[in-house]
Motif scaffolding. Structure first.
Motif, PDB file in Angstrom:
ATOM      1  N   GLN A  17       0.834  -1.197   0.000  1.00  7.83           N
ATOM      2  CA  GLN A  17       0.000   0.000   0.000  1.00  7.83           C
ATOM      3  C   GLN A  17       0.876   1.257   0.000  1.00  7.83           C
ATOM      4  N   VAL A  18       1.898   1.255   0.824  1.00  8.16           N
ATOM      5  CA  VAL A  18       2.792   2.415   0.927  1.00  8.16           C
ATOM      6  C   VAL A  18       3.538   2.629  -0.384  1.00  8.16           C
TER       7      VAL A  18
ATOM      8  N   VAL B 142       2.297   9.111  -6.391  1.00  8.51           N
ATOM      9  CA  VAL B 142       2.783  10.472  -6.185  1.00  8.51           C
ATOM     10  C   VAL B 142       3.904  10.795  -7.172  1.00  8.51           C
ATOM     11  N   LYS B 143       4.878   9.887  -7.305  1.00  9.55           N
ATOM     12  CA  LYS B 143       5.967  10.113  -8.263  1.00  9.55           C
ATOM     13  C   LYS B 143       5.422  10.244  -9.680  1.00  9.55           C
TER      14      LYS B 143
ATOM     15  N   GLY C 250      -0.505   4.367 -12.859  1.00  5.60           N
ATOM     16  CA  GLY C 250      -1.245   3.119 -13.055  1.00  5.60           C
ATOM     17  C   GLY C 250      -0.630   1.974 -12.272  1.00  5.60           C
ATOM     18  N   ALA C 251       0.688   1.873 -12.319  1.00  3.58           N
ATOM     19  CA  ALA C 251       1.372   0.814 -11.579  1.00  3.58           C
ATOM     20  C   ALA C 251       1.176   0.995 -10.079  1.00  3.58           C
ATOM     21  N   GLY C 252       1.191   2.228  -9.624  1.00  4.79           N
ATOM     22  CA  GLY C 252       0.977   2.504  -8.205  1.00  4.79           C
ATOM     23  C   GLY C 252      -0.420   2.115  -7.755  1.00  4.79           C
ATOM     24  N   LYS C 253      -1.410   2.371  -8.602  1.00  2.00           N
ATOM     25  CA  LYS C 253      -2.789   1.999  -8.264  1.00  2.00           C
ATOM     26  C   LYS C 253      -2.931   0.487  -8.158  1.00  2.00           C
ATOM     27  N   VAL C 254      -2.290  -0.224  -9.076  1.00  4.41           N
ATOM     28  CA  VAL C 254      -2.351  -1.691  -9.047  1.00  4.41           C
ATOM     29  C   VAL C 254      -1.683  -2.218  -7.781  1.00  4.41           C
ATOM     30  N   GLN C 255      -0.512  -1.696  -7.450  1.00  3.09           N
ATOM     31  CA  GLN C 255       0.203  -2.164  -6.257  1.00  3.09           C
ATOM     32  C   GLN C 255      -0.573  -1.840  -4.989  1.00  3.09           C
ATOM     33  N   LYS C 256      -1.183  -0.663  -4.931  1.00  3.55           N
ATOM     34  CA  LYS C 256      -1.974  -0.311  -3.754  1.00  3.55           C
ATOM     35  C   LYS C 256      -3.201  -1.215  -3.649  1.00  3.55           C
TER      36      LYS C 256
ATOM     37  N   LEU D  33       2.047   6.042 -16.571  1.00  5.10           N
ATOM     38  CA  LEU D  33       2.328   4.623 -16.336  1.00  5.10           C
ATOM     39  C   LEU D  33       2.671   4.366 -14.869  1.00  5.10           C
ATOM     40  N   GLN D  34       3.436   5.259 -14.262  1.00  2.75           N
ATOM     41  CA  GLN D  34       3.774   5.110 -12.844  1.00  2.75           C
ATOM     42  C   GLN D  34       2.515   5.174 -11.978  1.00  2.75           C
TER      43      GLN D  34
END
Length: 63
Positions: free
Chosen positions: A5-6, A13-14, A39-45, A36-37
């Motif tokens: 989540q973190v 944010v990046k 999107g990847a952050g949303k998936v990881q969260k 893209l970052q």
């Protein structure tokens, strides 16, 4: 809150920063990288959220 989540929020944010910098400097590559970052952050969260939900459910269903 778990590490996925973190890290996911951090990537979002990046990504937003890169997207804004790309727009301001008229750099489509940087803007795309930011998208893209994010999107990847949303998936990881979302993955981290699912792990937390599973952990909470297991805790509440334990005898």
């Amino acid at each position: 809150m778990n590490k996925d989540q973190v890290k996911g929020v951090g990537e979002q944010v990046k990504g937003k920063v890169n997207e804004v910098v790309g727009k301001v400097t008229n750099n489509p590559g940087k803007e795309l990288k930011g998208d893209l970052q994010q999107g990847a952050g949303k998936v990881q969260k979302a993955y981290g959220d699912a792990k937390e939900d599973a952990k909470d459910r297991a805790k509440h269903n334990a005898p």
